[in-house]
Scaffold this active site. Structure first.
Site, mmCIF file in Angstrom:
data_model
loop_
_atom_site.group_PDB
_atom_site.id
_atom_site.type_symbol
_atom_site.label_atom_id
_atom_site.label_comp_id
_atom_site.label_asym_id
_atom_site.label_seq_id
_atom_site.Cartn_x
_atom_site.Cartn_y
_atom_site.Cartn_z
ATOM 1 N N LYS A 263 -64.872 116.527 -18.858
ATOM 2 C CA LYS A 263 -64.168 115.932 -17.573
ATOM 3 C C LYS A 263 -62.842 115.592 -17.739
ATOM 4 O O LYS A 263 -62.071 116.469 -17.394
ATOM 5 C CB LYS A 263 -65.194 114.934 -17.206
ATOM 6 C CG LYS A 263 -66.621 115.541 -16.800
ATOM 7 C CD LYS A 263 -67.082 114.554 -15.643
ATOM 8 C CE LYS A 263 -68.454 115.261 -15.114
ATOM 9 N NZ LYS A 263 -69.970 114.875 -15.582
ATOM 10 N N ASP B 134 -72.734 110.659 -25.433
ATOM 11 C CA ASP B 134 -72.090 111.560 -24.487
ATOM 12 C C ASP B 134 -71.290 110.662 -23.324
ATOM 13 O O ASP B 134 -71.680 110.174 -22.596
ATOM 14 C CB ASP B 134 -73.459 112.029 -23.624
ATOM 15 C CG ASP B 134 -72.806 113.167 -22.598
ATOM 16 O OD1 ASP B 134 -71.875 113.337 -22.101
ATOM 17 O OD2 ASP B 134 -73.607 113.961 -21.752
ATOM 18 N N TYR C 103 -78.307 112.071 -17.507
ATOM 19 C CA TYR C 103 -77.850 113.402 -17.273
ATOM 20 C C TYR C 103 -76.811 114.022 -18.214
ATOM 21 O O TYR C 103 -75.929 113.224 -18.599
ATOM 22 C CB TYR C 103 -77.002 113.391 -15.943
ATOM 23 C CG TYR C 103 -76.513 114.750 -15.672
ATOM 24 C CD1 TYR C 103 -77.358 115.542 -15.087
ATOM 25 C CD2 TYR C 103 -75.152 115.016 -15.653
ATOM 26 C CE1 TYR C 103 -77.080 117.068 -14.992
ATOM 27 C CE2 TYR C 103 -74.880 116.243 -15.449
ATOM 28 C CZ TYR C 103 -75.573 117.266 -14.901
ATOM 29 O OH TYR C 103 -75.175 118.710 -14.718
HETATM 30 C C1 LIG Z 1 -70.750 115.844 -16.095
HETATM 31 C C2 LIG Z 1 -71.647 115.441 -17.285
HETATM 32 C C3 LIG Z 1 -71.981 116.616 -18.203
HETATM 33 C C4 LIG Z 1 -71.894 117.888 -17.909
HETATM 34 O O1 LIG Z 1 -70.652 118.298 -17.859
HETATM 35 P P1 LIG Z 1 -70.323 119.896 -17.244
HETATM 36 O O2 LIG Z 1 -68.963 119.919 -17.483
HETATM 37 O O3 LIG Z 1 -70.469 119.727 -15.634
HETATM 38 O O4 LIG Z 1 -71.329 120.886 -17.827
HETATM 39 C C5 LIG Z 1 -72.736 116.016 -19.331
HETATM 40 N N1 LIG Z 1 -72.953 114.734 -19.402
HETATM 41 C C6 LIG Z 1 -72.490 113.654 -18.557
HETATM 42 C C7 LIG Z 1 -72.662 112.218 -18.939
HETATM 43 C C8 LIG Z 1 -71.653 114.213 -17.471
HETATM 44 O O5 LIG Z 1 -71.242 113.215 -16.704
#
Ligand SMILES: *Cc1c(COP(=O)(O)O)cnc(C)c1O
Length: 471
Positions: free
Chosen positions: A306, A277, A184
């Site tokens: 986050k 990521d 994700y």
């Molecule tokens: C939550 C998340 C995203 C997206 O971040 P948003 O701030 O919700 O757009 C991207 N990559 C990972 C691994 C995530 O957990």
């Protein structure tokens, strides 16, 4: 933009004229949370919400009423009626040090009074420059340049665009991105393309660009697939993007450090960028500051969001190597033509700087204590008949329940409703319930979250023994 203020009151006034407030409330709203009564203020808040707001990942038809929250402190949220709810998921994984940490709140207030915002093209300011330097100082070696955006999805978009344009600028265009199954990376188009396919992406499928899929390293041989991909299409491949060691939204699937090292070795040898990521895994979530650190791996690009501001304000960052940065130097056509109105917003940067300062030895000790305690709690449910598997990485503990897998599984929703009644916020991913707490959580508070899970499991066992479906 046109905003008709009258609209805002139409629904409410129309209804209250006819029926009086309480019955209007009942008529306008669907499912009440069991046993919950609402006073007049709460009713009008919920009426406004239900008449005008559109919630994320929410089927509004027949939805349960959202829980009105008035304030928060430490690991706790407080409903408008004062009832405390333990935030065992750090409000979608953003709250690192705890809610309303005074150091961060004060940094925000002071910055808001000093410099609210200035565009970041042609201008700079202390919060952004200092934050960039402080982030780089803590990065895995080689990562040297910070590009700010607004959230995790945009941090991913930026990383993908940087990789593709770096190859284009070098006169050796590559257009293929590879990503993991069950990954994700966010909800914008590029991030969706990189994400695993499912209910989130189905309506957009034909519009998503081609991404080479590598099997989920928690269950298959990713490295063999990567070798085959590089053999077949190595010169087309610009980047491999991964959620290092933990596929978060895909069900808190933990994968091996040696696989991450193998991906690094292979991408480096093939001249392919590795994008880490760390939107979820960053800022101590998996133990050390970065999941990449656990594997002693340095990516070419790292995505952050986050926990970046400690959970206070939206902010994203993409950190690149100097080599990628250099690929954009030269005439104007080589420029990275990407930016957001709020790029490097000073208030968000000030929050992030304060949040970063709080990552000290004490915070690290707290994370270790959480990790040890979570391991104990998981061990005590691992053999339960209603449990398929338990998983842990750093401060993240997950229990995969027996029953239908997948995001739309019902067992997770039952678990979440049960927990809420018990005053604990848990939001399972399908049949995977996880505890991902703010680092300020005390061990008794943590035990409480796990106790709710254990009691739910007992209920599932009892249902099973009566001959019901475990679902
Ligand atoms: C939550 C998340 C995203 C997206 O971040 P948003 O701030 O919700 O757009 C991207 N990559 C990972 C691994 C995530 O957990």
């Amino acid at each position: 933009m046109h905003f008709d203020d009258d609209d805002m009151h139409d629904t409410f006034d129309d209804l209250t004229d006819d029926m009086g407030e309480a019955s209007a409330f009942d008529a306008a709203l669907g499912t009440r949370v069991a046993g919950r009564d609402y006073d007049a203020e709460e009713q009008s808040l919920l009426l406004l919400d239900q008449s005008h707001a559109w919630h994320p990942y929410t089927q509004h038809q027949g939805m349960a009423l959202p829980i009105p929250i008035a304030r928060a402190s430490g690991a706790w949220l407080y409903e408008t009626n004062g009832r405390p709810v333990l935030d065992a998921v750090s409000s979608w994984w953003v709250t690192t040090h705890g809610h309303c940490r005074p150091e961060i709140a004060e940094a925000i207030a002071e910055q808001a009074r000093t410099l609210d915002h200035v565009m970041f093209a042609g201008f700079t300011h202390e919060p952004a420059a200092e934050l960039a330097a402080a982030l780089v100082a803590r990065m895995p070696r080689g990562l040297a340049r910070v590009f700010f955006s607004d959230n995790g999805s945009t941090a991913v978009e930026v990383a993908i665009k940087m990789s593709l344009q770096a190859f284009a600028n070098a006169g050796t265009p590559r257009r293929l991105i590879a990503a993991l199954d069950n990954a994700y990376h966010g909800d914008t188009f590029g991030a969706m393309a990189a994400s695993g396919r499912g209910v989130f992406t189905t309506p957009f499928e034909p519009l998503l660009f081609e991404v080479a899929r590598l099997p989920d390293p928690s269950e298959a041989d990713t490295l063999a697939a990567l070798d085959a991909l590089i053999d077949a299409r190595g010169t087309e491949l610009a980047a491999v993007i991964v959620e290092p060691l933990l596929l978060g939204a895909g069900g808190m699937r933990v994968w091996d450090e040696r696989v991450l090292q193998g991906i690094r070795t292979r991408t480096r040898a093939a001249g392919v960028h590795l994008i880490a990521d760390e939107v979820l895994t960053g800022f101590g979530r998996t133990g050390p500051m970065w999941a990449c650190e656990r594997a002693d791996v340095s990516p070419d690009l790292m995505c952050l969001s986050k926990g970046l501001t400690g959970g206070f304000l939206p902010l994203g960052a993409t950190v690149a190597t100097e080599r990628i940065f250099d690929a954009f130097l030269g005439d104007r056509t080589r420029t990275f033509f990407h930016g957001h109105s709020y790029t490097a917003n000073p208030i968000a940067c000030a929050a992030a700087r304060a949040a970063l300062t709080l990552h000290d030895d004490e915070s690290e000790d707290a994370r270790v204590a959480i990790e040890v305690a979570q391991a104990g709690h998981l061990a005590s449910v691992a053999d339960h008949p209603a449990v398929r598997a338990v998983r842990q990485l750093g401060t993240v503990a997950a229990v995969e329940l027996a029953g239908t897998a997948g995001y739309l599984s019902d067992v997770g929703r039952a678990m979440s409703a049960f927990a809420l009644q018990e005053g604990v916020l848990l939001r399972p991913l399908g049949n995977v319930v996880y505890v991902l707490p703010p680092y300020c959580i005390t061990l008794p508070e943590l035990a409480r979250a796990h106790d709710v899970i254990a009691r739910f499991l007992e209920g599932e066992r009892a249902k099973d023994e009566r001959g019901g479906d475990v679902d």
